[in-house]
Motif scaffolding. Structure first.
Motif, PDB file in Angstrom:
ATOM      1  N   ALA A  52      25.970  70.493  12.806  1.00  0.00           N
ATOM      2  CA  ALA A  52      25.251  70.782  11.558  1.00  0.00           C
ATOM      3  C   ALA A  52      24.918  69.497  10.819  1.00  0.00           C
ATOM      4  CB  ALA A  52      26.090  71.705  10.677  1.00  0.00           C
ATOM      5  N   TYR A  53      25.861  68.558  10.801  1.00  0.00           N
ATOM      6  CA  TYR A  53      25.632  67.286  10.104  1.00  0.00           C
ATOM      7  C   TYR A  53      24.490  66.495  10.749  1.00  0.00           C
ATOM      8  CZ  TYR A  53      26.436  62.683   8.102  1.00  0.00           C
ATOM      9  OH  TYR A  53      26.271  61.474   7.452  1.00  0.00           O
ATOM     10  N   THR A  54      24.565  66.338  12.067  1.00  0.00           N
ATOM     11  CA  THR A  54      23.552  65.530  12.751  1.00  0.00           C
ATOM     12  C   THR A  54      22.172  66.187  12.707  1.00  0.00           C
ATOM     13  OG1 THR A  54      24.220  66.526  14.867  1.00  0.00           O
ATOM     14  CG2 THR A  54      25.204  64.411  14.280  1.00  0.00           C
ATOM     15  N   SER A  55      22.114  67.507  12.874  1.00  0.00           N
ATOM     16  CA  SER A  55      20.812  68.190  12.852  1.00  0.00           C
ATOM     17  C   SER A  55      20.216  68.180  11.451  1.00  0.00           C
ATOM     18  CB  SER A  55      20.946  69.620  13.373  1.00  0.00           C
ATOM     19  OG  SER A  55      21.818  70.375  12.560  1.00  0.00           O
ATOM     20  N   SER A  56      21.064  68.390  10.430  1.00  0.00           N
ATOM     21  CA  SER A  56      20.584  68.353   9.048  1.00  0.00           C
ATOM     22  C   SER A  56      20.125  66.951   8.679  1.00  0.00           C
ATOM     23  CB  SER A  56      21.698  68.811   8.105  1.00  0.00           C
ATOM     24  OG  SER A  56      21.274  68.772   6.766  1.00  0.00           O
ATOM     25  N   LYS A  57      20.850  65.946   9.133  1.00  0.00           N
ATOM     26  CA  LYS A  57      20.476  64.551   8.867  1.00  0.00           C
ATOM     27  C   LYS A  57      19.150  64.211   9.546  1.00  0.00           C
ATOM     28  CE  LYS A  57      22.529  59.913   8.919  1.00  0.00           C
ATOM     29  NZ  LYS A  57      21.592  59.176   9.756  1.00  0.00           N
ATOM     30  N   ALA A  58      18.982  64.700  10.769  1.00  0.00           N
ATOM     31  CA  ALA A  58      17.730  64.446  11.486  1.00  0.00           C
ATOM     32  C   ALA A  58      16.552  65.104  10.773  1.00  0.00           C
ATOM     33  CB  ALA A  58      17.834  64.972  12.917  1.00  0.00           C
ATOM     34  N   SER A  59      16.752  66.332  10.278  1.00  0.00           N
ATOM     35  CA  SER A  59      15.683  67.037   9.552  1.00  0.00           C
ATOM     36  C   SER A  59      15.318  66.299   8.274  1.00  0.00           C
ATOM     37  CB  SER A  59      16.129  68.469   9.213  1.00  0.00           C
ATOM     38  OG  SER A  59      16.333  69.219  10.378  1.00  0.00           O
ATOM     39  N   LEU A  60      16.338  65.825   7.560  1.00  0.00           N
ATOM     40  CA  LEU A  60      16.108  65.088   6.317  1.00  0.00           C
ATOM     41  C   LEU A  60      15.366  63.777   6.590  1.00  0.00           C
ATOM     42  CD1 LEU A  60      16.596  64.911   3.277  1.00  0.00           C
ATOM     43  CD2 LEU A  60      18.796  63.812   3.776  1.00  0.00           C
ATOM     44  N   GLU A  61      15.777  63.073   7.631  1.00  0.00           N
ATOM     45  CA  GLU A  61      15.128  61.810   7.980  1.00  0.00           C
ATOM     46  C   GLU A  61      13.683  62.029   8.405  1.00  0.00           C
ATOM     47  OE1 GLU A  61      17.773  60.379  10.953  1.00  0.00           O
ATOM     48  OE2 GLU A  61      19.103  59.356   9.524  1.00  0.00           O
ATOM     49  N   PHE A  62      13.446  63.111   9.159  1.00  0.00           N
ATOM     50  CA  PHE A  62      12.079  63.428   9.582  1.00  0.00           C
ATOM     51  C   PHE A  62      11.198  63.745   8.369  1.00  0.00           C
ATOM     52  CE2 PHE A  62       8.911  66.646  10.844  1.00  0.00           C
ATOM     53  CZ  PHE A  62       8.183  65.901  11.757  1.00  0.00           C
ATOM     54  N   TYR A  63      11.756  64.537   7.438  1.00  0.00           N
ATOM     55  CA  TYR A  63      10.999  64.884   6.229  1.00  0.00           C
ATOM     56  C   TYR A  63      10.646  63.627   5.439  1.00  0.00           C
ATOM     57  CZ  TYR A  63       9.731  66.951   1.766  1.00  0.00           C
ATOM     58  OH  TYR A  63       9.061  67.295   0.628  1.00  0.00           O
ATOM     59  N   GLU A  64      11.628  62.752   5.257  1.00  0.00           N
ATOM     60  CA  GLU A  64      11.393  61.532   4.479  1.00  0.00           C
ATOM     61  C   GLU A  64      10.379  60.621   5.160  1.00  0.00           C
ATOM     62  OE1 GLU A  64      12.266  60.619   1.484  1.00  0.00           O
ATOM     63  OE2 GLU A  64      13.216  62.568   1.204  1.00  0.00           O
ATOM     64  N   ARG A  65      10.436  60.543   6.481  1.00  0.00           N
ATOM     65  CA  ARG A  65       9.473  59.712   7.209  1.00  0.00           C
ATOM     66  C   ARG A  65       8.051  60.249   7.030  1.00  0.00           C
ATOM     67  NH1 ARG A  65      11.472  60.176  11.914  1.00  0.00           N
ATOM     68  NH2 ARG A  65       9.966  61.576  12.886  1.00  0.00           N
ATOM     69  N   GLU A  66       7.898  61.564   7.158  1.00  0.00           N
ATOM     70  CA  GLU A  66       6.577  62.166   6.998  1.00  0.00           C
ATOM     71  C   GLU A  66       6.095  62.064   5.550  1.00  0.00           C
ATOM     72  OE1 GLU A  66       4.539  63.557   9.521  1.00  0.00           O
ATOM     73  OE2 GLU A  66       6.017  62.292  10.548  1.00  0.00           O
ATOM     74  N   ARG A  67       7.015  62.175   4.607  1.00  0.00           N
ATOM     75  CA  ARG A  67       6.649  62.060   3.191  1.00  0.00           C
ATOM     76  C   ARG A  67       6.118  60.655   2.894  1.00  0.00           C
ATOM     77  NH1 ARG A  67       8.850  60.188  -1.412  1.00  0.00           N
ATOM     78  NH2 ARG A  67       8.387  61.317  -3.360  1.00  0.00           N
ATOM     79  N   LYS A  68       6.807  59.639   3.406  1.00  0.00           N
ATOM     80  CA  LYS A  68       6.360  58.257   3.185  1.00  0.00           C
ATOM     81  C   LYS A  68       5.002  58.010   3.845  1.00  0.00           C
ATOM     82  CE  LYS A  68      10.987  56.272   2.708  1.00  0.00           C
ATOM     83  NZ  LYS A  68      12.024  55.408   3.322  1.00  0.00           N
TER      84      LYS A  68
END
Length: 238
Positions: free
Chosen positions: A72-88
């Motif tokens: 859960a930690y790694t998948s949630s972290k990956a989703s958050l990182e993907f969102y932030e990358r796309e947002r930037k």
């Protein structure tokens, strides 16, 4: 008017947050219960000693809880990182190529049925504020929602839910001989799954009986597979 808009945004964020923690609760609880149920049933076919079944169940319970929390930690972290990358990336494109990004907004709302002056008014309104413009691009173009839970929150919820769910199949083996406990563990666990599914239905607006039955049936299938594999691989333990 601004206060009403802020309230709608707050309500939307709250609903997203509920959806995320509900997903984690169901994911962790169902996985913990079903996996440990399948394991203890498999072990119970190889031994009449309740202590062996309980030790195996407890070992699986903690291993499952820790493993699920880590996933859960790694998948949630990956989703958050993907969102932030796309947002930037979207924010950079709004700054560097605003005409193309504005055309994308126009195309999005054209497909929603807006035409002529109405379409131009919507595009002008949405692109007049950079934060609102960025939100449109993230949600309407990329279909991405900003994660509400942090990776740590997700991991904690999943871990606790998995541990709690895993306890139920083990309880009968503390109280009864292996053969009787096995006959009790299955319906007991399925009742717990049905209750969890019915509770989930109150949030997802699905009829409680349908949601409960769905989760119980999924649990039955998964536990049966675990039981069959455990029975096939098991050797007499005493």
């Amino acid at each position: 008017m601004p206060s009403k808009k802020k309230k709608r945004i707050s309500d939307h964020a709250e609903e997203n947050g509920k959806g995320e923690w509900l997903r984690d609760l169901i994911l962790g609880g169902q996985d913990g219960l079903v996996n440990v149920l399948g394991l203890v049933l498999g072990v119970a076919t190889a031994t009449s000693d309740s202590r062996i079944v309980i030790v195996a169940g407890l070992a699986a319970m903690f291993a499952e809880g820790i493993s699920m929390g880590a996933v859960a930690y790694t998948s949630s972290k990956a989703s958050l990182e993907f969102y932030e990358r796309e947002r930037k990336r979207e924010l950079r494109e709004i700054k560097e190529i605003p005409a193309e990004e504005k055309e994308e907004v126009r195309r999005i709302y054209y497909h929603k049925g807006f035409r002529g002056k109405q379409l131009e008014m919507v595009v002008s309104k949405l692109t007049s504020n950079r934060d609102r413009w960025l939100q449109v691009m993230m949600e309407e173009e990329l279909r991405l929602q900003n994660p509400i839970e942090t990776p740590l929150q997700s991991a904690i919820i999943v871990t606790i839910a998995a541990l709690v769910g895993a306890v139920f199949p083990i309880i009968p083996y503390f109280l009864f001989p292996v053969s009787m406990a096995t006959m009790i563990a299955v319906p007991f666990s399925l009742v717990i799954l049905f209750i969890a599914g019915a509770w989930k239905g109150t949030f997802t607006k699905v009829p409680w009986w349908r949601s409960g039955l769905e989760l119980a049936l999924i649990g039955t299938g998964a536990a049966l597979i675990g039981y069959l594999i455990g029975s096939w691989l098991s050797v007499p333990l005493g």
